[in-house]
Write a protein that holds these residues in place. Structure first.
Motif, short mmCIF file in Angstrom:
data_model
loop_
_atom_site.label_atom_id
_atom_site.label_comp_id
_atom_site.label_asym_id
_atom_site.label_seq_id
_atom_site.Cartn_x
_atom_site.Cartn_y
_atom_site.Cartn_z
N GLU A 185 -12.15 2.49 8.01
CA GLU A 185 -11.24 2.29 6.88
C GLU A 185 -10.36 1.06 7.10
O GLU A 185 -10.14 0.28 6.19
CB GLU A 185 -10.38 3.54 6.67
CG GLU A 185 -9.54 3.44 5.42
CD GLU A 185 -8.88 4.76 5.07
OE1 GLU A 185 -7.69 4.91 5.42
OE2 GLU A 185 -9.56 5.59 4.46
N ALA A 186 -9.87 0.88 8.33
CA ALA A 186 -9.03 -0.29 8.62
C ALA A 186 -9.82 -1.58 8.41
O ALA A 186 -9.29 -2.55 7.86
CB ALA A 186 -8.51 -0.21 10.06
N LEU A 187 -11.07 -1.59 8.82
CA LEU A 187 -11.92 -2.77 8.63
C LEU A 187 -12.15 -3.03 7.14
O LEU A 187 -12.03 -4.18 6.68
CB LEU A 187 -13.26 -2.58 9.35
CG LEU A 187 -14.25 -3.72 9.25
CD1 LEU A 187 -13.69 -4.99 9.89
CD2 LEU A 187 -15.56 -3.33 9.91
N SER A 203 -8.95 -4.24 5.47
CA SER A 203 -8.71 -5.62 5.89
C SER A 203 -9.59 -6.58 5.09
O SER A 203 -9.12 -7.62 4.60
CB SER A 203 -9.00 -5.76 7.38
OG SER A 203 -8.93 -7.10 7.77
N ARG A 204 -10.84 -6.23 4.92
CA ARG A 204 -11.76 -7.09 4.16
C ARG A 204 -11.34 -7.18 2.70
O ARG A 204 -11.41 -8.25 2.09
CB ARG A 204 -13.19 -6.55 4.28
CG ARG A 204 -14.20 -7.32 3.48
CD ARG A 204 -14.38 -8.76 3.98
NE ARG A 204 -15.36 -9.43 3.14
CZ ARG A 204 -15.13 -10.53 2.44
NH1 ARG A 204 -13.96 -11.11 2.50
NH2 ARG A 204 -16.05 -11.06 1.68
N LEU A 205 -10.86 -6.08 2.12
CA LEU A 205 -10.36 -6.11 0.75
C LEU A 205 -9.21 -7.11 0.62
O LEU A 205 -9.05 -7.74 -0.42
CB LEU A 205 -9.91 -4.72 0.30
CG LEU A 205 -10.99 -3.66 0.09
CD1 LEU A 205 -10.35 -2.30 -0.21
CD2 LEU A 205 -11.96 -4.06 -1.00
N GLY A 206 -8.44 -7.26 1.68
CA GLY A 206 -7.32 -8.19 1.68
C GLY A 206 -7.74 -9.65 1.75
O GLY A 206 -6.93 -10.55 1.53
N GLU A 207 -9.00 -9.90 2.06
CA GLU A 207 -9.50 -11.28 2.16
C GLU A 207 -10.12 -11.78 0.86
O GLU A 207 -10.44 -12.96 0.74
CB GLU A 207 -10.56 -11.35 3.27
CG GLU A 207 -10.02 -11.04 4.64
CD GLU A 207 -11.12 -10.91 5.69
OE1 GLU A 207 -12.30 -11.14 5.36
OE2 GLU A 207 -10.79 -10.54 6.83
N VAL A 208 -10.29 -10.91 -0.11
CA VAL A 208 -10.96 -11.28 -1.36
C VAL A 208 -9.93 -11.26 -2.49
O VAL A 208 -9.28 -10.24 -2.72
CB VAL A 208 -12.12 -10.31 -1.68
CG1 VAL A 208 -12.80 -10.71 -2.98
CG2 VAL A 208 -13.11 -10.26 -0.53
N TYR A 216 -6.30 -2.02 -4.85
CA TYR A 216 -6.60 -0.74 -4.19
C TYR A 216 -5.30 0.02 -3.92
O TYR A 216 -5.19 1.21 -4.22
CB TYR A 216 -7.37 -1.02 -2.89
CG TYR A 216 -7.46 0.12 -1.93
CD1 TYR A 216 -8.32 1.19 -2.17
CD2 TYR A 216 -6.69 0.13 -0.78
CE1 TYR A 216 -8.40 2.25 -1.26
CE2 TYR A 216 -6.77 1.18 0.12
CZ TYR A 216 -7.63 2.23 -0.13
OH TYR A 216 -7.72 3.27 0.77
N THR A 217 -4.30 -0.66 -3.44
CA THR A 217 -3.00 -0.05 -3.17
C THR A 217 -2.32 0.39 -4.47
O THR A 217 -1.74 1.47 -4.54
CB THR A 217 -2.10 -1.02 -2.39
OG1 THR A 217 -2.75 -1.37 -1.17
CG2 THR A 217 -0.75 -0.39 -2.07
N ALA A 218 -2.42 -0.43 -5.51
CA ALA A 218 -1.82 -0.08 -6.80
C ALA A 218 -2.44 1.18 -7.38
O ALA A 218 -1.79 1.92 -8.12
CB ALA A 218 -1.98 -1.25 -7.79
N LEU A 219 -3.69 1.45 -7.03
CA LEU A 219 -4.37 2.66 -7.49
C LEU A 219 -4.02 3.87 -6.63
O LEU A 219 -4.57 4.96 -6.85
CB LEU A 219 -5.89 2.44 -7.49
CG LEU A 219 -6.42 1.45 -8.51
CD1 LEU A 219 -7.90 1.22 -8.30
CD2 LEU A 219 -6.12 1.92 -9.91
N GLY A 220 -3.16 3.69 -5.65
CA GLY A 220 -2.76 4.81 -4.80
C GLY A 220 -3.58 4.95 -3.54
O GLY A 220 -3.59 6.01 -2.92
N SER A 221 -4.30 3.90 -3.15
CA SER A 221 -5.14 3.90 -1.94
C SER A 221 -6.07 5.11 -1.89
O SER A 221 -6.00 5.93 -0.98
CB SER A 221 -4.27 3.85 -0.68
OG SER A 221 -3.42 2.74 -0.70
N PRO A 222 -6.97 5.22 -2.88
CA PRO A 222 -7.88 6.37 -2.90
C PRO A 222 -8.76 6.41 -1.66
O PRO A 222 -9.00 5.38 -1.03
CB PRO A 222 -8.70 6.17 -4.16
CG PRO A 222 -8.57 4.73 -4.51
CD PRO A 222 -7.25 4.28 -3.96
N SER A 223 -9.23 7.59 -1.34
CA SER A 223 -10.09 7.78 -0.18
C SER A 223 -11.30 6.85 -0.28
O SER A 223 -11.92 6.73 -1.34
CB SER A 223 -10.56 9.23 -0.10
OG SER A 223 -11.44 9.41 0.98
N LEU A 224 -11.63 6.22 0.82
CA LEU A 224 -12.75 5.28 0.83
C LEU A 224 -14.07 5.94 1.21
O LEU A 224 -15.13 5.38 0.99
CB LEU A 224 -12.45 4.14 1.81
CG LEU A 224 -11.28 3.25 1.40
CD1 LEU A 224 -10.92 2.30 2.54
CD2 LEU A 224 -11.62 2.45 0.15
#
Length: 154
Positions: free
Chosen positions: A116-118, A121-126, A78-86
Motif C-alpha cells: 500500500e505504501a508503494l 507513493s506512486r499515486l503521488g508521482e502522477v 485518492y485522499t479526497a475520496l477518503g483513502s479507500p482500501s486498495l
C-alpha cells in the motif's frame, strides 16, 4: 467481490471537466459515466470540499474544475475520496487464537502495508496534467475531437 472504482471514475470525470469551457451538469456527467446524477453529486461534493471543483446552481450552472492539473496528484484525489482500501484481500480473522494464523497475519499485514505504501507513493508521482497529456496524445493519434455529450455514446 466488487471493486471500488471511485478513484478511476473521479479521475475520468476530472479529465472530462478539464476539456470543457464552462460548467457541466451532473446529468451530463452521469450520462457519460453511465450512473445516476445523485452519485455524481455525492462524489463531486467531496471534491468541492477539498477545493478541486466548484458547483454553480441554476440555468447555465454545473461543475467546473478549479485546480491546476499540474499541482494535483492521483494521491491527492485518492485522499479526497477518503483513502479507500486498495486491496480486496485480507486476513481470515483479525484476532486469531491460533499461533499459526497469528504468524500468517503478521506476515500478510506487513506485506499489505508495504504494498500500500508503494502504491500510494506512486499515486503521488502522477499528476492530472500527466493524465491529460496522455489523453491528448491518444486523441491526436485517433483523430477527431472531444465532445462529452457523445464521446461515451454507444
Amino acid at each position: 467481490m466488487k471493486r471500488d472504482s471511485r478513484l478511476s471514475g473521479v479521475l475520468h470525470i476530472l479529465l472530462h471537466l478539464a476539456e470543457q469551457n464552462g460548467p457541466v451538469t451532473s446529468e451530463v456527467l452521469a450520462r457519460a459515466m453511465a450512473t445516476n446524477p445523485v452519485v455524481i453529486r455525492r462524489i463531486m461534493a467531496d471534491l468541492r470540499d477539498q477545493g478541486y471543483v466548484r458547483s454553480e446552481k441554476g440555468h447555465g450552472g454545473g461543475w467546473t474544475l478549479t485546480c491546476d492539473l499540474s499541482a494535483v496528484t492521483l494521491r491527492d484525489i485518492y485522499t479526497a475520496l477518503g483513502s479507500p482500501s486498495l486491496f480486496a484481500i485480507g486476513n481470515r480473522t483479525e484476532s486469531p487464537g491460533c499461533l499459526v494464523e497469528q504468524a500468517v497475519n503478521a506476515a500478510l499485514d506487513q506485506t499489505f502495508r508495504d504494498a500500500e505504501a508503494l502504491l500510494v507513493s506512486r499515486l503521488g508521482e502522477v499528476t492530472l496534467a500527466m493524465l491529460s497529456a496522455d489523453f491528448h496524445r491518444r486523441l491526436v493519434t485517433r483523430g477527431g475531437s472531444h465532445d462529452l455529450e457523445t464521446v461515451h455514446a454507444s
